[in-house]
Design a protein around this motif. Structure first.
Motif, PDB file in Angstrom:
ATOM      1  N   PHE A  12      30.112  -7.122   0.153  1.00  0.00           N
ATOM      2  CA  PHE A  12      28.992  -6.293  -0.295  1.00  0.00           C
ATOM      3  C   PHE A  12      27.752  -7.145  -0.556  1.00  0.00           C
ATOM      4  CE2 PHE A  12      26.561  -4.573  -3.906  1.00  0.00           C
ATOM      5  CZ  PHE A  12      26.117  -3.385  -3.343  1.00  0.00           C
ATOM      6  N   THR A  13      27.945  -8.303  -1.182  1.00  0.00           N
ATOM      7  CA  THR A  13      26.802  -9.174  -1.455  1.00  0.00           C
ATOM      8  C   THR A  13      26.168  -9.673  -0.158  1.00  0.00           C
ATOM      9  OG1 THR A  13      27.858  -9.892  -3.510  1.00  0.00           O
ATOM     10  CG2 THR A  13      26.052 -11.236  -2.687  1.00  0.00           C
ATOM     11  N   ILE A  14      26.990 -10.005   0.821  1.00  0.00           N
ATOM     12  CA  ILE A  14      26.456 -10.430   2.121  1.00  0.00           C
ATOM     13  C   ILE A  14      25.659  -9.292   2.769  1.00  0.00           C
ATOM     14  CG2 ILE A  14      27.114 -11.122   4.460  1.00  0.00           C
ATOM     15  CD1 ILE A  14      29.461 -12.647   3.209  1.00  0.00           C
ATOM     16  N   TYR A  15      26.181  -8.063   2.628  1.00  0.00           N
ATOM     17  CA  TYR A  15      25.443  -6.896   3.131  1.00  0.00           C
ATOM     18  C   TYR A  15      24.101  -6.767   2.418  1.00  0.00           C
ATOM     19  CZ  TYR A  15      24.244  -1.911   3.530  1.00  0.00           C
ATOM     20  OH  TYR A  15      23.592  -0.722   3.717  1.00  0.00           O
ATOM     21  N   MET A  16      24.071  -6.988   1.106  1.00  0.00           N
ATOM     22  CA  MET A  16      22.823  -6.916   0.355  1.00  0.00           C
ATOM     23  C   MET A  16      21.867  -8.034   0.759  1.00  0.00           C
ATOM     24  SD  MET A  16      22.798  -4.263  -1.535  1.00  0.00           S
ATOM     25  CE  MET A  16      21.314  -4.727  -2.424  1.00  0.00           C
ATOM     26  N   VAL A  17      22.410  -9.212   1.093  1.00  0.00           N
ATOM     27  CA  VAL A  17      21.558 -10.297   1.592  1.00  0.00           C
ATOM     28  C   VAL A  17      20.858  -9.860   2.874  1.00  0.00           C
ATOM     29  CG1 VAL A  17      21.580 -12.611   2.613  1.00  0.00           C
ATOM     30  CG2 VAL A  17      22.852 -12.157   0.516  1.00  0.00           C
ATOM     31  N   HIS A  18      21.622  -9.236   3.756  1.00  0.00           N
ATOM     32  CA  HIS A  18      21.041  -8.718   4.998  1.00  0.00           C
ATOM     33  C   HIS A  18      19.909  -7.736   4.696  1.00  0.00           C
ATOM     34  CE1 HIS A  18      20.557  -6.269   8.580  1.00  0.00           C
ATOM     35  NE2 HIS A  18      21.043  -5.231   7.928  1.00  0.00           N
ATOM     36  N   LEU A  19      20.134  -6.813   3.755  1.00  0.00           N
ATOM     37  CA  LEU A  19      19.099  -5.835   3.413  1.00  0.00           C
ATOM     38  C   LEU A  19      17.874  -6.508   2.803  1.00  0.00           C
ATOM     39  CD1 LEU A  19      21.113  -2.838   1.872  1.00  0.00           C
ATOM     40  CD2 LEU A  19      20.243  -3.089   4.200  1.00  0.00           C
ATOM     41  N   CYS A  20      18.096  -7.489   1.927  1.00  0.00           N
ATOM     42  CA  CYS A  20      16.970  -8.147   1.261  1.00  0.00           C
ATOM     43  C   CYS A  20      16.134  -8.976   2.229  1.00  0.00           C
ATOM     44  CB  CYS A  20      17.482  -9.030   0.116  1.00  0.00           C
ATOM     45  SG  CYS A  20      18.150  -8.111  -1.290  1.00  0.00           S
ATOM     46  N   ILE A  21      16.787  -9.681   3.140  1.00  0.00           N
ATOM     47  CA  ILE A  21      16.042 -10.474   4.126  1.00  0.00           C
ATOM     48  C   ILE A  21      15.285  -9.554   5.079  1.00  0.00           C
ATOM     49  CG2 ILE A  21      16.285 -12.070   6.065  1.00  0.00           C
ATOM     50  CD1 ILE A  21      18.555 -13.408   4.564  1.00  0.00           C
TER      51      ILE A  21
END
Length: 645
Positions: free
Chosen positions: A114-123
């Motif tokens: 989930f955190t990796i998914y959020m990293v994708h969204l934030c970038i």
């Protein structure tokens, strides 16, 4: 140039019916399946009041006559209402239970993903917001009237005679002077000075007196509505092509008090007014309706840019498109409390980022433009839904078999953030707005249940499959928006709790692996984990912590972009920017925003993101019909900020 644009408005040489027929025939030829309901159909002279855009009916009374269909529909409707709660509450509870039952590695894996998914969204957010700022800079400096003039010259050059021009018109090739814009302005107890700011911004448009009409949509229950309408008509009588007012009666059947029901009534009265006073029927292909909030300050070039996009679009796309300017909630930025400022920055940048992202499914928000053809075809605005912008677009997509789309015009509209006379009152008013926005999760229910109705109505599996495929990005967009708002703060905090409390002692920092005192690999069994599990846990913690740091850095940097955006529109901000030392200079403002986001970004994410969404998920279980809660505005009064039902 303004005179040139007005010189050929509503060309008399071609009848409305003939033009609608020709455009309908051209659109039918241009589609990939002539039988698709989204195509424009033939319009005969006896059906001027009918829209030429043929759409799905989605009539429950007709489609659910069979008892088995009704059972499936209402079962599906109940499941759709439960789905947000199952995802948000169920997912979180499952993670907690698994953590307490010692399946911590699986929990950590899920939270790391989930955190990796959020990293994708934030970038993606950071990159696309930057692109969006560049697009705003470019479009704000574009000479849209010059582009319209070039389009007119190209079109005129192809017309060797008046007869050729007639052929161009009936084929759907419009000039700027052919287009009539109508602004629908729903309002309820908004102070006159705010309405005047909105109308002043519209009057600054260079097409206002020749190509722009105003529909003031009041609520009849507002005591001063009649006087406001009379005063505004007198004040702006020579500044627009026309101005008229509607008054939404209270207690109409199925009309829930709010913006959507007001627009529903206003659209019905608008169609009557256009036909009776201006001889414009609801299927006229030259009319564009723009819906704006009553506290919106439009960009002075917006309608020029909208006209250009409208006339240059191909006829098979023009009447299936909504246009969306980025919403910038900075109008009263100088008076906003810190938590509200952070919320305004991220909601503004998120809107800009989504519009600039070529892979995103764009949806209208707050203020948008739509052709009269499509608005008439789908039956106008529904009176019993809260999120009227999302709902109208979802309705257009569903009824046109997923062919409607949203196109950005990067000329920002400035709006007020909810505000009261006191600090705590403003925080509470923003909370009221956040709860209302969170109830937009009910649109997931609407789309899912309408998909079932559409599949029943469509005559073939091929069209049903294509329809569902076309609708999947919109459904994913609605789901992702609310899922992220509801879990971003909660699950990231949960990940830290799992790592530092539930899994304490069952992982090591990689830098401590060689230190038996800090990371006793040989004694891992005594802690209830094997050496292999400890190494696996350590690897996941390493990636999770790095991903969290990257996500936080991208979020903080993204917030700093708000300083650039603010200074791009600072001439339209209320108050004197130079009176605030920490805002006057861009580098200092950037630094201040970075510090504010670092200190309170997570807090505002909980207050204005997660908690309202968790409440909304529970409320959707029992109903998807909600009263519109009016957010606060200075001059409106605290008693008017409650539910208006």
């Amino acid at each position: 140039m303004k005179t040139v644009l007005a010189s050929r408005h509503r060309s008399a040489s071609i009848s409305d019916d003939t033009r609608s027929v020709k455009i309908a025939q051209q659109l039918s030829r241009s589609t990939d399946d002539a039988s698709v309901h989204g195509d424009l159909a033939h319009l005969n002279g006896s059906s001027r009041s009918c829209s030429p855009l043929q759409v799905l009916d989605l009539d429950k009374e007709v489609l659910l006559q069979d008892p088995s269909r009704r059972i499936v529909y209402y079962g599906f409707h109940l499941l759709a209402r439960l789905l947000p709660t199952l995802i948000i509450y169920g997912g979180t509870i499952c993670l907690l239970v698994c953590a307490m039952k010692k399946y911590r590695w699986g929990v950590l894996l899920a939270l790391t993903l989930f955190t990796i998914y959020m990293v994708h969204l934030c970038i993606t957010f950071l990159f696309c917001a930057t692109v969006g700022l560049l697009r705003v800079f470019r479009d704000s400096r574009e000479d849209w009237l010059a582009l319209l003039h070039e389009h007119e010259q190209r079109l005129t050059a192809r017309c060797g005679s008046a007869q050729d021009r007639e052929e161009q018109l009936v084929e759907g090739n419009l000039l700027a002077s052919d287009v009539l814009h109508i602004v629908m302005l729903p309002t309820y107890k908004t102070p006159m000075e705010v309405l005047e700011i909105t109308l002043d911004s519209l009057a600054r448009c260079r097409l206002a007196t020749t190509n722009l009409g105003i529909c003031l949509a009041f609520e009849e229950r507002e005591e001063t509505a009649q006087k406001k309408a009379s005063d505004l008509k007198e004040l702006y009588k020579d500044q627009f092509k026309f101005m008229f007012a509607t008054f939404h009666p209270p207690n109409l059947p199925d009309h829930l008090p709010g913006k959507s029901s007001n627009e529903c009534w206003a659209f019905q009265q608008l169609c009557k007014e256009l036909q009776q006073a201006h001889d414009i029927h609801p299927s006229d292909p030259r009319v564009v309706i723009t819906v704006i909030d009553d506290d919106s300050e439009m960009h002075e070039k917006y309608f020029e840019a909208l006209t250009y996009h409208f006339v240059t679009a191909s006829p098979d796309r023009r009447y299936l498109t909504t246009w969306q300017p980025p919403i910038c909630q900075f109008k009263n930025y100088l008076r906003q409390p810190m938590l509200v400022r952070i919320s305004s920055i991220f909601s503004t940048l998120n809107e800009l980022s989504c519009l600039a992202n070529p892979l995103d499914c764009k949806v209208p928000f707050s203020s948008y433009s739509i052709s009269l053809v499509m608005a008439s075809a789908v039956g106008g605005w529904d009176p019993d839904y809260l999120a009227e912008d999302w709902h109208m677009f979802a309705k257009c997509c569903l009824k046109t078999e997923g062919r409607a789309r949203c196109v950005p015009i990067f000329l920002p509209i400035l709006n007020y953030t909810p505000e009261e006379d006191t600090y705590w009152g403003t925080l509470g008013s923003r909370w009221t707005q956040a709860k209302r926005h969170a109830l937009g999760v009910s649109e997931v229910v609407y789309v899912l249940t309408s998909l079932y109705l559409a599949v029943l109505e469509l005559p073939s599996f091929r069209r049903s499959f294509r329809f569902v495929w076309r609708m999947s990005p919109l459904l994913a967009k609605f789901t992702q928006t609310h899922f992220v708002n509801g879990t971003a703060a909660v699950w990231n905090l949960l990940a830290q709790l799992v790592i530092h409390f539930y899994m304490f002692g069952s992982w090591c920092h990689f830098s401590d692996m060689d230190d038996a005192g800090l990371c006793p690999l040989s004694g891992a069994d005594s802690l209830g984990v094997t050496e292999e599990q400890l190494l696996r846990n350590s690897l996941l913690v390493f990636w999770q912590q790095r991903a969290t740091a990257l996500m936080a850095s991208a979020s903080i940097l993204s917030g700093g972009l708000g300083a650039i955006y603010f200074h791009m529109v600072k001439d339209r901000i209320e108050g004197n920017v130079d009176d605030h030392w920490y805002i006057r200079h861009l580098p200092i403002m950037w630094l201040v925003i970075e510090l504010e986001v670092s200190a309170c970004g997570l807090v505002q994410s909980f207050i204005y993101g997660a908690i309202p969404l968790w409440i909304a998920c529970i409320r959707v279980i029992s109903s998807v019909r909600f009263t519109h809660a009016v957010a606060g505005m200075v001059g409106r009064g605290p008693e008017d900020s409650d539910d208006v039902g």
